[in-house]
Design a protein around this motif. Structure first.
Motif, mmCIF file in Angstrom:
data_model
loop_
_atom_site.group_PDB
_atom_site.id
_atom_site.type_symbol
_atom_site.label_atom_id
_atom_site.label_comp_id
_atom_site.label_asym_id
_atom_site.label_seq_id
_atom_site.Cartn_x
_atom_site.Cartn_y
_atom_site.Cartn_z
ATOM 1 N N UNK A 1 0.894 -1.187 0.005
ATOM 2 C CA UNK A 1 0.064 -0.034 0.040
ATOM 3 C C UNK A 1 0.914 1.013 -0.103
ATOM 4 N N UNK B 1 0.829 4.300 0.253
ATOM 5 C CA UNK B 1 0.634 5.507 0.994
ATOM 6 C C UNK B 1 0.852 5.140 2.658
ATOM 7 N N UNK B 2 0.854 3.930 2.621
ATOM 8 C CA UNK B 2 1.150 3.225 4.137
ATOM 9 C C UNK B 2 2.827 3.211 4.443
ATOM 10 N N UNK C 1 1.840 -6.437 7.047
ATOM 11 C CA UNK C 1 0.610 -6.928 6.452
ATOM 12 C C UNK C 1 0.341 -8.495 6.788
ATOM 13 N N UNK D 1 -0.356 -8.298 11.187
ATOM 14 C CA UNK D 1 -0.767 -7.355 12.254
ATOM 15 C C UNK D 1 -2.100 -7.993 12.818
ATOM 16 N N UNK E 1 -7.840 -8.046 17.636
ATOM 17 C CA UNK E 1 -8.795 -6.950 17.177
ATOM 18 C C UNK E 1 -8.041 -5.532 17.541
ATOM 19 N N UNK E 2 -7.363 -5.487 18.586
ATOM 20 C CA UNK E 2 -6.371 -4.257 18.532
ATOM 21 C C UNK E 2 -5.114 -4.152 18.038
ATOM 22 N N UNK E 3 -4.729 -3.222 17.367
ATOM 23 C CA UNK E 3 -3.599 -3.017 16.815
ATOM 24 C C UNK E 3 -2.521 -2.987 17.751
ATOM 25 N N UNK F 1 -10.714 5.607 16.332
ATOM 26 C CA UNK F 1 -10.119 4.543 16.947
ATOM 27 C C UNK F 1 -10.231 3.188 16.055
ATOM 28 N N UNK F 2 -11.377 2.827 15.654
ATOM 29 C CA UNK F 2 -11.622 1.779 14.706
ATOM 30 C C UNK F 2 -10.690 1.851 13.461
ATOM 31 N N UNK G 1 -6.725 2.188 15.196
ATOM 32 C CA UNK G 1 -6.041 1.206 16.335
ATOM 33 C C UNK G 1 -6.589 -0.028 16.270
ATOM 34 N N UNK G 2 -7.268 -0.544 15.274
ATOM 35 C CA UNK G 2 -8.125 -1.987 15.286
ATOM 36 C C UNK G 2 -7.398 -2.645 14.128
ATOM 37 N N UNK G 3 -7.387 -3.933 14.242
ATOM 38 C CA UNK G 3 -6.951 -4.791 12.886
ATOM 39 C C UNK G 3 -7.878 -4.599 12.072
ATOM 40 N N UNK G 4 -9.014 -4.613 12.065
ATOM 41 C CA UNK G 4 -10.204 -3.973 10.923
ATOM 42 C C UNK G 4 -9.760 -2.857 10.490
ATOM 43 N N UNK H 1 -7.002 -1.355 10.035
ATOM 44 C CA UNK H 1 -5.852 -1.690 9.261
ATOM 45 C C UNK H 1 -5.960 -2.172 7.930
ATOM 46 N N UNK H 2 -7.019 -3.288 8.134
ATOM 47 C CA UNK H 2 -7.068 -4.000 6.849
ATOM 48 C C UNK H 2 -7.808 -3.181 6.017
ATOM 49 N N UNK I 1 -7.597 -0.026 5.699
ATOM 50 C CA UNK I 1 -6.688 0.935 4.974
ATOM 51 C C UNK I 1 -5.891 0.319 3.937
ATOM 52 N N UNK I 2 -5.446 -0.819 4.255
ATOM 53 C CA UNK I 2 -4.820 -1.575 3.066
ATOM 54 C C UNK I 2 -5.605 -1.838 1.987
ATOM 55 N N UNK J 1 -7.863 -0.048 0.838
ATOM 56 C CA UNK J 1 -8.389 1.290 0.294
ATOM 57 C C UNK J 1 -7.083 1.953 -0.285
ATOM 58 N N UNK J 2 -5.773 1.593 -0.052
ATOM 59 C CA UNK J 2 -4.752 1.906 -0.630
ATOM 60 C C UNK J 2 -4.685 1.401 -1.765
#
Lengths: 511, 368
Positions: A357, A359-360, A368, A371, A380-382, B224-225, B228-231, B233-234, B236-237, B239-240
């Motif tokens: 990605x 822009x990341x 990837x 995570x 659930x939490x990063x 936060x969603x 800070x969460x894996x959902x 993050x996924x 964002x991947x 979308x990018x």
């Protein structure tokens, strides 16, 4: 622009020649001192592997690039070609691999609007009369009143060539003109081109991969390899084996990377798999393909013969219409859970485009795979702290050069993007590694390092499927070589018995 | 190569704190700069009309943010804008430009009002959550359908969401003027008025209803969603680079469906608050253009749910000042619309500026 006094001849085929044409992109020499003479009214073929410099040469001739050194000669006179318009003015034209016609317009409309002097208000009656007169002089015709979208591929390619003649071009460069045609269409189109050459109307320089077309239609052939002119001659004096040897280079099987261990149990097995190709018109058909643990299976082939589609079938981006993909005996549909459980990793070609990605950040891109994993469970939490720490470690271990782990990955050089992707995909247990053109466009250090890592993964017991357009790469890495042509696996040989000329034959689509 | 274990360029190390700052600043400075340019352009339009831009902006400030009263006015208008901004910003993180929040607001409000009327004399603690859920569900279905069409049928989400918005507004009008109409509502067809127990009240000591607090909390939770969460993050991947997401085996279809539905749910809740806190019934006032202003908000906020908050407040202030500006400067009704449009166009153009300024691009600092 013509240097000298006498104007160029106004009609008939043109002789075109390059003298010591050289093109450098920074430190990379794409074209090295290439001199080719194409006499008026001849059909000249230009052969070479991907990246051999064929496109660079014709782009220099057409004025798309400005050569670093060397000259262009047209009809025996030295000329300058500052831009494509200048090339067109001298009667030089190019037909591309893909069509440049407007699909929603008719053939007649396409011809008229392509003219530089097309009037703002078109007097169609006069234009029609002109077109009819033009067509009457041509050895072949296309229906003028049909929309281009309704024409078959062969008709479109004929129209492209007619368009060049209509525009008064007398030296044509054809860039793989038959790659989108069926063999019969290709024969018809090239037959007409050949007849036009024989009639002294045009001179042709054709880029191709297909030896058969060279033998059937061309008068002379030049072969490029790594930017150098490595062979030239009359087609009648050369066999396919001679051409293959020139194209691939002789006796240059590269030193294989250190290899240890023997293949084990089968890991990947594809059976009777069918899928549509990019165009949706043809099928990709993989009847049987097996990759064993501790083995690299290389798939050679010229680009566009279904390798990209096969990769997409294996990554779940292209649905199968029939057949199955199984990994370790289990059906595999490329979900994240399956890939994680079965330890399957991917290195797609052009990693920035297909695996990152842009822009990341570098750290995020490296995360990837992992995570959402926390031991055996999904989280659930990063965990940004752990993510950064892991990125720091992997960047050090894989020598990724980056200003910071927070920099966007698109700021990295190509080799470092690939190192970052390798860091992500080759960490942890890898049972199946699926790779496509891993070293495309990278410098030598990055290439040797990346190949060593792939070999190390194999030696550690991974099953590796390597698709590459670079035959050297396949011969260096693979235990077994397959050739893919027109969406099918057409040839298989153990790397130890591989013969470059034979592989080249099969890559060229006939044997 | 092997012995060159230089991982980070040494010069970059000293700039460690400046580089992340510069990257963050880009996303703040460019939208603010673009807004300023847009406001200046609009000033030129005012000059051409023979009006004073200085007076105009003074009036806007005074009416939107100048006094305690104007702040209350602004805040009470901010609630639907915050939700509408989220409805655009969330799908946008997946690369989807959804512009049909208006339809989801209307249907969410209609669903909440219909349920409220049916519940009759239910107590607030039961009735209001049920009505909010009904509004959210209606919005989620509406915008979720846009995501589903996009993923499984390849329908352009921008066009389909816009068309769905028209259908949604028409559906609301049909229901409000037909089966759900209160016979007593003569001039303005509406649903039956909600009983007092099913009305949302004001925050104590303010003239602003509770929807504002919910909307602010929603913005924070969305941030936060996403971050800070894996959902998130996924998402964002995907979308990018959707190809990279597919190669990673991420469930792209479910992410698209989930985030469009979540965005739609927020728009539906905006409708719920309009009905229960402002109008007291569902009627054509629900289609007040909040959904379209939400597009501008999300783009100005760079799809960041936290940035939606200040941007929505700013635009609420603009809207609050609309009446005063009209009366004092004798400007047409559409003035504030023109202002929003000018700013929006400049914001869209400013998108081409990202990565062009060396000061925001640490990777280019070392180059000559």
């Amino acid at each position: 622009m013509i240097v000298g006094e006498e104007p160029l001849p106004q009609s008939g085929a043109l002789e075109v020649a390059t003298l010591g044409m050289t093109m450098r992109f920074g430190a990379f020499t794409a074209l090295d001192d290439v001199s080719i003479r194409v006499p008026a009214g001849t059909f000249h073929a230009l052969l070479g592997e991907n990246g051999a410099g064929k496109s660079t040469l014709v782009k220099c001739m057409m004025g798309f690039y400005h050569a670093s050194a060397g000259q262009m000669m047209v009809a025996g006179r030295e000329v300058q070609v500052p831009d494509p318009r200048a090339a067109h003015a001298m009667g030089l034209g190019m037909v591309y691999q893909h069509f440049t016609l407007v699909p929603s317009l008719t053939a007649a409309e396409n011809l008229v609007i392509s003219r530089k002097d097309a009037p703002a208000v078109i007097d169609w009656r006069r234009e029609r009369a002109g077109l009819e007169a033009f067509m009457a002089r041509m050895p072949f015709r296309v229906p003028l009143d049909q929309k281009v979208a309704a024409l078959a591929a062969g008709e479109k390619q004929k129209l492209e060539i007619l368009k060049q003649l209509y525009l008064g071009r007398r030296f044509l460069i054809l860039d793989e003109p038959t790659s989108v045609l069926t063999p019969d269409e290709a024969d018809e189109v090239l037959g007409h081109v050949r007849a036009l050459c024989a009639a002294g109307e045009i001179t042709v320089l054709m880029i191709t991969h297909k030896f058969r077309e060279v033998t059937a239609f061309a008068d002379d052939v030049s072969v490029l390899r790594r930017g150098r002119l490595v062979g030239q001659g009359r087609v009648v004096d050369l066999t396919h084996a001679d051409m293959a040897a020139m194209m691939m280079g002789e006796a240059r099987l590269p030193q294989p990377a250190a290899r240890s261990g023997a293949p084990g149990a089968p890991v990947l097995r594809i059976e009777g798999a069918r899928a549509h190709d990019r165009s949706g018109l043809k099928d990709i058909a993989i009847d049987a393909l097996e990759v064993r643990a501790g083995e690299i299976v290389g798939i050679a082939g010229i680009s566009g013969n279904g390798q990209m589609e096969l990769m997409e079938m294996l990554t779940g981006q292209r649905p199968l219409t029939e057949g199955s993909v199984r990994v370790k005996g289990q059906p595999y549909r490329a979900t994240r859970a399956e890939a994680r459980r079965l330890n399957i990793r991917y290195l797609p070609e052009e990693p920035l485009k297909n695996a990152c990605a842009s822009r990341m950040s570098v750290a995020e891109n490296i995360a990837f795979r992992s995570f959402d994993a926390s031991g055996g469970r999904t989280r659930f939490w990063l965990a940004p702290g752990a993510m950064r720490q892991r990125a720091e470690e992997l960047i050090a271990a894989f020598k990724v050069r980056t200003a910071s782990i927070d920099a966007p990955i698109s700021a990295l050089s190509g080799g470092n993007v690939q190192r970052a992707v390798l860091a992500r995909e080759l960490t942890g247990t890898v049972d199946l590694l699926i790779i496509s053109n891993p070293c495309f466009g990278l410098d030598f250090t990055a290439v040797s390092e990346i190949r060593a890592r792939i070999m190390a993964a194999r030696n550690a017991g991974a099953a590796v499927l390597l698709m590459s357009e670079d035959l050297d790469e396949i011969l260096e890495l693979a235990d077994r070589v397959l050739v893919m042509s027109e969406g099918r696996i057409t040839y298989e040989v153990a790397a130890a018995n591989a013969d470059v000329a034979t592989i080249g034959h099969h890559m060229g689509g006939h044997a | 190569m092997a012995d060159q274990a230089v991982v980070m360029a040494p010069r970059a190390r000293g700039r460690d704190w400046r580089a992340p700052l510069a990257r963050r600043a880009e996303g703040i400075v460019i939208p603010i700069g673009a807004s300023a340019v847009g406001l200046a352009f609009f000033g030129l339009i005012l000059l051409a009309m023979g009006k004073s831009p200085v007076e105009f902006y003074q009036l806007v400030f005074k009416a939107g943010f100048g006094t305690a009263f104007s702040w209350q006015n602004t805040l009470s208008r901010a609630t639907p804008l915050l939700f509408a901004g989220l409805c655009v910003a969330l799908p946008a993180r997946l690369g989807l430009v959804v512009i049909g929040g208006e339809g989801a607001i209307c249907l969410g409000g209609t669903a909440a009002a219909a349920l409220g009327v049916a519940l009759g004399h239910a107590p607030s603690v039961i009735g209001l959550p049920l009505m909010a859920a009904a509004g959210a569900l209606a919005g989620a279905v509406w915008i979720g359908a846009v995501g589903a069409l996009r993923h499984w049928r390849g329908v352009n989400e921008t066009i389909s969401s816009l068309l769905m918005a028209y259908i949604g507004i028409a559906l609301m009008n049909q229901l409000v003027e037909g089966p759900l109409r209160d016979p007593a509502s003569l001039n303005k067809p509406s649903t039956a008025p909600l009983p007092p127990a099913l009305r949302v009240g004001d925050i104590p000591g303010m003239d602003v209803h509770w929807g504002l607090i919910v909307a602010l909390v929603a913005c924070v939770l969305c941030w936060v969603l996403m971050e800070r969460t894996t959902i998130g993050f996924a998402a964002r991947i995907a979308g990018d680079n959707v190809r990279a997401a597919q190669v990673q085996g991420l469930p792209v279809g479910r992410l698209i469906l989930g985030f469009t539905a979540l965005g739609g749910a927020f728009a539906g809740i905006a409708g719920f608050f309009e009905v229960t806190a402002v109008q007291g019934a569902a009627n054509a006032s629900l289609a007040a253009g909040y959904g379209y202003t939400g597009i501008l908000i999300a783009f100005l906020a760079r799809q960041n749910p936290l940035a939606v908050i200040p941007v929505a407040l700013l635009l609420a202030g603009f809207e609050a000042s609309s009446g005063l500006v009209q009366r004092h400067m004798d400007l047409p009704d559409a003035t504030i619309l023109v202002l929003k449009a000018v700013v929006f166009v400049v914001i869209l153009v400013s998108d081409t500026l990202y990565g062009r300024f060396r000061i925001f691009t640490p990777s280019r600092w070392s180059q000559p």
